[in-house]
Design a protein around this motif. Structure first.
Motif, short mmCIF file in Angstrom:
data_model
loop_
_atom_site.label_atom_id
_atom_site.label_comp_id
_atom_site.label_asym_id
_atom_site.label_seq_id
_atom_site.Cartn_x
_atom_site.Cartn_y
_atom_site.Cartn_z
N GLU B 81 0.83 -1.21 0.00
CA GLU B 81 0.00 0.00 0.00
C GLU B 81 0.86 1.26 0.00
OE1 GLU B 81 -4.02 -1.38 2.36
OE2 GLU B 81 -2.18 -1.14 3.51
N VAL B 84 2.26 1.81 -3.41
CA VAL B 84 1.25 2.36 -4.33
C VAL B 84 1.18 3.88 -4.17
CG1 VAL B 84 -1.24 2.52 -4.74
CG2 VAL B 84 -0.16 0.28 -4.56
N GLU B 87 4.16 5.47 -5.80
CA GLU B 87 4.05 5.49 -7.27
C GLU B 87 3.08 6.56 -7.74
OE1 GLU B 87 3.11 1.43 -8.28
OE2 GLU B 87 5.11 0.73 -7.75
N GLU B 316 -0.21 2.33 -13.89
CA GLU B 316 -0.68 0.96 -13.64
C GLU B 316 0.40 -0.10 -13.87
OE1 GLU B 316 -3.70 0.07 -12.50
OE2 GLU B 316 -4.31 2.15 -12.32
N HIS B 321 1.44 -1.13 -8.23
CA HIS B 321 0.12 -1.03 -8.84
C HIS B 321 -0.28 -2.33 -9.52
CE1 HIS B 321 0.02 3.27 -8.09
NE2 HIS B 321 -1.24 3.23 -8.40
N LYS B 324 -1.65 -4.59 -6.80
CA LYS B 324 -2.59 -4.13 -5.78
C LYS B 324 -3.93 -4.87 -5.80
CE LYS B 324 -4.25 0.06 -8.18
NZ LYS B 324 -5.53 -0.28 -8.74
#
Lengths: 202, 379
Positions: B81, B84, B87, B316, B321, B324
């Motif tokens: 997490e 993410v 990013e 993505e 990502h 995820k």
């Protein structure tokens, strides 16, 4: 007596060194003394052993230790991390920092945003400094009438500052008092009281 | 609100529109603030950090603009997490490495995010699509003014806002724009630009800020200095430089079209071919090839309704990502590479082949053959 380094074996080597008029003592066991090179006095610094390698030189340069009086951060810490310990460090290390900041930035005085709470005071203190300078000038040039009027201005300003500070303290006390009393009431009331939204003018 | 719900949507800065958003991907302004009389996070003891966290987090959560928000301690987020969020540029890599005593708060549209106890007690940022640094600054400036009521910020009469690192002292502001510059890279002008920008006290960095590589021809242009100028002056200076780089990029693309159209078409065509048919691809290769597809959309070689698909792929296809949505434990690099290739293949299926005829060339293809052979060795 145990060894100061390994703290397990009996100390057999007792060292005394005087640096800058200060006496330092270290007690070592045989194996630790060999490991630290104590039998080679030229390559050995007591402070290095006690405070970690390289510490001796730092202390040489800064006999007072040069630490921030508020948070205890040292100049050596700054060298290591490139970060300061707390806001007071900026004053504690001001001398060393000023050159650095000059190289780093486009100017050495902040000209940007000021928190609203400090804005009035900042303007006034700037005004005070300017007035004091012109007072000095007036006195030097023997324009005593002008000097007297400037002095009066300074007095009024200073009084205003004092009054405002007192007011601020009073407001803080009052709000905390009000909050304390009103807290339970407000939480209930907020559910019933829907604030009407302002209507747009046609 | 749950993090999964927030990250299910791409942020406003990616999906939204803004001025010059073909070349200027996003604009961001970050302010660093510390509480008066409290040691900075790097030097504070854990109890002190936790106390600052409580105070700052409460103040941030009660902001009117944060009514719909996500707020979590970093220790309660998984490594995935956190990655993410990195990013998406919502927290820094440094912040993601922090444990107890740090937290992140952000709004649902992901335009405002707050890092508590990163290097400073509070770092707040606003980010939006396209070139709109003035608007983004206005946004974060208002938030900062609102926070002043609840928090006493460390402020020095001469030095301004005090920060853990002396490079941020003064305004505590870092304003930056993420720029997509494939034209300048292809025409080998980008280093010249980086050097001249560095000389005037601004910095050009890679995708994820300081010390990172420029992947996908993405560059961050930001102010380097924070003391001695007002926020508006800094942003004004930055805006001017960004406009110049923007113009240079547009010119570079024009010149490429006129003089090296074959090379350009070759690069875009190859990128399309590889991305449509690869079964294993690293994130670096993916970003570099996607950059050509993105430029192809700008040049009208692909229908413009594919723009968002391509832009989304930039995010993505990043390692965290990719994973995820999966319930499995961490994937290995090889598994990620094949997953990434599959994702790109599916997304690009909706996209037709590049339409060569659409390219607005002035010179005939024969004039550019010589330059094509020179550069055919390029990776």
């Amino acid at each position: 007596m145990f060894c100061d380094v390994c703290k397990s074996k009996e100390a057999t080597v007792f060292l005394t060194q005087i640096v800058d008029g200060k006496m330092q003592k270290v007690n070592l066991c045989e194996s630790c003394s060999k490991e630290k090179g104590v039998n080679d006095p030229t390559g050995f610094a007591l402070a290095d052993l006690l405070l970690g390698l390289g510490a001796a030189q730092e202390i040489d340069k800064n006999p007072a230790g040069n630490r921030c009086p508020v948070c205890g951060f040292s100049q050596a810490d700054f060298k290591k991390t490139g970060r300061l310990g707390c806001s007071a460090c900026y004053d504690a290390f001001a001398e060393g920092l000023s050159g650095m900041l000059k190289n780093m930035h486009r100017g050495s005085v902040h000209t940007g945003k000021v928190p609203a709470k400090l804005r009035a005071g900042r303007l006034r203190s700037k005004e005070l400094v300017e007035l004091q300078a012109s007072l000095q000038k007036a006195v030097e040039e023997e324009h005593f009438e002008e000097a007297a009027s400037i002095r009066d201005k300074i007095r009024t300003l200073e009084e205003e500052v004092r009054a405002e500070e007192a007011e601020l303290i009073a407001i803080k006390e009052r709000t905390s008092e009000v909050n304390r009393i009103a807290a339970p009431v407000a939480s209930e009331a907020s559910q019933d009281l829907s604030v009407p939204k302002p209507r747009k003018q046609p | 609100m749950k993090l999964s719900r927030i990250i299910a949507n791409t942020g406003e800065w990616l999906s939204g529109a803004g001025p010059h958003d073909q070349i200027v991907v996003s604009s961001r302004v970050r302010l660093a603030r510390n509480l008066k009389g409290k040691p900075f996070p790097g030097w504070a003891k854990k109890v002190e950090r936790v106390a600052v966290l409580e105070e700052v987090r409460a103040a941030v959560e009660q902001l009117p603009e944060m009514e719909e928000s996500f707020s979590e301690k970093l220790e309660d987020l998984s490594a995935l997490e956190k990655q993410v969020l990195v990013e998406r540029h919502l927290i820094s890599r440094e912040h993601a490495a922090k444990g107890a005593g740090s937290a992140v708060v952000m709004n649902t549209s992901q335009t405002l995010s707050f890092m508590i106890n990163e290097e400073d007690h509070l770092r707040m940022q606003a980010i939006r699509a396209g070139l709109q640094l003035d608007e983004v600054y206005a946004m974060i400036n208002q938030t900062d003014s609102e926070l002043e009521d609840a928090l006493d910020f460390a402020f020095h009469n001469d030095l301004g806002y005090l920060t853990a690192c002396p490079t941020n002292v003064g305004t505590g502001m870092r304003a930056s724009a993420m720029m997509h510059l494939p034209g300048l890279v292809m025409s080998e002008q980008v280093n010249k630009i980086i050097n001249s920008v560095n000389k005037i006290g601004l910095a050009v960095r890679g995708l994820h800020g300081e010390g990172t590589e420029a992947m996908g021809n993405l560059f961050q242009v930001s102010n380097q200095t924070t003391l001695g100028e007002t926020e508006e002056e800094i942003i004004g200076r930055l805006n001017k430089v960004i406009f110049q780089i923007l113009e240079h990029e547009q010119n570079a693309r024009q010149i490429l079209l006129q003089q090296r159209a074959e090379t350009l078409l070759d690069q875009i065509g190859r990128a399309y071919g590889i991305l449509c048919h690869a079964h294993s691809i690293t994130s670096k290769e993916a970003l570099n090839l996607l950059s050509f597809i993105k430029m192809g959309v700008d040049l009208g070689l692909f229908p413009s309704n594919n723009r968002l698909h391509v832009d989304e792929l930039f995010i993505e296809t990043q390692p965290a990502h990719l994973q995820k949505g999966l319930q499995v434990a961490k994937l290995g690099a090889e598994e990620r590479d094949s997953l990434r290739a599959a994702l790109i293949r599916t997304k690009l299926k909706q996209m037709p082949e590049p339409e060569i005829g659409k390219i607005p060339t002035n010179g005939s293809p024969t004039t550019s053959t010589s330059s094509t052979s020179e550069t055919s060795e390029e990776s």
